[in-house]
Design an enzyme around this catalytic site. Structure first.
Site, PDB file in Angstrom:
ATOM      1  N   SER A   1       0.818  -1.210   0.000  1.00 50.31           N
ATOM      2  CA  SER A   1       0.000   0.000   0.000  1.00 50.31           C
ATOM      3  C   SER A   1       0.851   1.258   0.000  1.00 50.31           C
ATOM      4  O   SER A   1       0.324   2.360  -0.162  1.00 50.31           O
ATOM      5  CB  SER A   1      -0.914   0.018   1.243  1.00 50.31           C
ATOM      6  OG  SER A   1      -0.134   0.016   2.433  1.00 50.31           O
TER       7      SER A   1
ATOM      8  N   GLU B   1      -6.816  -1.573  -6.654  1.00 52.68           N
ATOM      9  CA  GLU B   1      -5.980  -0.648  -7.417  1.00 52.68           C
ATOM     10  C   GLU B   1      -4.967  -1.483  -8.214  1.00 52.68           C
ATOM     11  O   GLU B   1      -4.154  -2.198  -7.629  1.00 52.68           O
ATOM     12  CB  GLU B   1      -5.255   0.318  -6.481  1.00 52.68           C
ATOM     13  CG  GLU B   1      -6.202   1.299  -5.803  1.00 52.68           C
ATOM     14  CD  GLU B   1      -5.493   2.254  -4.863  1.00 52.68           C
ATOM     15  OE1 GLU B   1      -5.860   3.437  -4.826  1.00 52.68           O
ATOM     16  OE2 GLU B   1      -4.562   1.812  -4.142  1.00 52.68           O
TER      17      GLU B   1
ATOM     18  N   ASN C   1      -4.769   5.901  -0.915  1.00 54.76           N
ATOM     19  CA  ASN C   1      -3.926   6.351   0.189  1.00 54.76           C
ATOM     20  C   ASN C   1      -3.277   7.701  -0.086  1.00 54.76           C
ATOM     21  O   ASN C   1      -2.989   8.446   0.855  1.00 54.76           O
ATOM     22  CB  ASN C   1      -2.856   5.300   0.491  1.00 54.76           C
ATOM     23  CG  ASN C   1      -3.406   4.128   1.280  1.00 54.76           C
ATOM     24  OD1 ASN C   1      -4.473   4.231   1.884  1.00 54.76           O
ATOM     25  ND2 ASN C   1      -2.711   3.012   1.271  1.00 54.76           N
TER      26      ASN C   1
END
Length: 314
Positions: free
Chosen positions: A149, A182, A220
Site C-alpha cells: 500500500s 488498485e 492512500n
C-alpha cells in the site's frame, strides 16, 4: 519466506521467452505469499471464483489459522447466500476450500503459477529478496505482483529480470467485502501484463481502477494526507479531535471522522507510510511528520488494535 534453490527453468531458457508470453496468460493458478488477514482474504476470494490457490507462509501453524479464518468467513457468506438451503451452503464451503492448498516454501508453488502475489510485511528488502529468489523458479509467463500500500512497485520489481511482467494489485481490507482493487502499472509494466491483472481483478468480482506507480496510488495518496491534515489542525489548536470527527461525518457525509479512521487503520501504519513519503519528498508539506502521531506510536498507542490511540477502546 526463504525458498530453496530448486530451479524450474534456467535463467537462459526463461529469458528466451519474450514478454509476449504474457499476452496469452489467463490467470488460473495463483500463489499468494503471506497468510495474514490480507493474504487469506485474497485467497478466499480467488478460490471462491474458481481459481486454484496456494497460500504460503513460514509455518504450518500460521497456515492452519489462515485456513480456519477462511472457513469461518465462508460460513458467514454461506449463511446469507444459502439461508434457505444449508446443504448447498456446506457444499459451497467445501468446494471453495478444495481450491486452496498451503505450503511453507514458495518454491513448491512457483513453477506452476500464473500469478505470484505477495501480501507480506511492508519491508522493501524482504519483498525484493522474495521476488529475487522466485524469479529464478517461476516460468516465463508468470506475472509477479505486490499488494503493497505504500512502497514503490518499481523498487520491488528491480530485484527481478521480469519487470515487464510485474505490477501492483492493492486490495482493501476486509478483502471479501471491499470491491476496490488498485491495479498499478510501473513504466516497465507491459500492456499485456496490465490487461491480465485487470482481467484477473474483474474475474474476482472486484472493481479495478488503473493507477500509476506514485506514492499511495489513488486511495492512500488522498486519504493519508487528509488524516495528517486533521492531525495538524488539532495540533494547532484549531479543533478538538471530537469536533473534527463530528464535522467530517455530519458535514461531508463520511462514515468515520479522520481520528476514528486513523485508529482503525493503525497509527503505526500511518506513521510508516508518511515517514516513507517524507524521506522521498522531504519538501512536500503534505508529507510533513506529526509530533503527536510520533508520540502516540512511541507509547505503543496504535489505535483499536492496542485498545488506545486517539481514543480509548474497551
Amino acid at each position: 519466506m526463504i525458498c530453496s534453490s530448486m530451479a524450474f527453468f534456467t535463467h537462459h531458457i526463461s529469458r528466451s521467452f519474450s514478454s509476449s508470453a504474457a499476452r496469452s496468460v489467463v490467470i488460473k493458478n495463483v500463489t499468494i505469499i503471506g497468510g495474514g488477514q490480507m493474504g487469506a482474504g485474497i485467497a478466499q476470494v480467488a478460490a471462491s471464483t474458481g481459481h486454484t490457490v496456494t497460500l504460503v507462509d513460514m509455518s504450518e501453524d500460521i497456515l492452519r489459522k489462515s485456513v480456519k479464518g477462511i472457513e469461518g468467513s465462508l460460513k458467514r457468506v454461506a449463511k446469507k447466500k444459502f439461508a434457505e438451503k444449508p446443504e448447498a451452503g456446506e457444499e459451497f464451503i467445501q468446494k471453495v476450500l478444495q481450491n486452496v492448498s498451503t505450503a511453507t516454501d514458495p518454491a513448491a508453488a512457483a513453477p506452476t503459477s500464473d500469478l505470484v502475489l505477495e501480501a507480506i510485511v511492508e519491508n522493501l528488502k524482504v519483498k525484493q529478496d522474495l521476488f529475487g529468489r522466485l524469479d529464478k523458479l517461476a516460468p516465463a509467463h508468470s506475472i509477479f505482483a505486490s499488494n503493497t500500500s505504500s512502497l514503490p512497485i518499481t523498487d520491488i520489481a528491480r530485484s527481478t529480470s521480469r519487470q515487464d511482467r510485474f505490477g501492483g494489485l492493492h486490495f482493501f481490507n476486509p478483502v471479501p467485502m471491499m470491491k476496490l482493487v488498485e491495479v498499478v502499472a510501473t513504466p516497465a509494466t507491459s500492456q499485456e501484463t496490465f490487461d491480465s491483472l485487470l482481467n484477473f481483478s474483474k474475474a474476482l468480482g472486484k472493481a479495478p481502477v488503473s493507477c500509476k506507480d506514485t506514492p499511495g496510488f489513488i486511495v492512500n495518496r488522498l486519504l493519508v494526507p487528509y488524516m495528517m491534515e486533521a492531525l495538524r489542525l488539532h495540533e494547532r489548536g484549531h479543533g478538538s479531535k471530537e469536533d473534527i470527527d463530528i464535522a467530517m461525518k455530519l458535514g461531508a457525509g463520511y462514515p468515520m471522522g479522520p481520528f476514528e479512521l486513523s485508529d482503525y487503520v493503525g497509527l503505526d501504519t500511518i506513521k510508516f507510510i508518511i515517514d516513507g513519503w517524507s524521506e522521498k519528498d522531504p519538501d512536500n508539506p503534505l508529507f510533513a511528520p506529526s509530533e503527536l502521531l510520533n508520540k502516540l506510536v512511541a507509547e505503543g498507542k496504535l489505535g483499536k488494535k492496542t485498545g488506545e490511540g486517539f481514543y480509548k477502546y474497551k
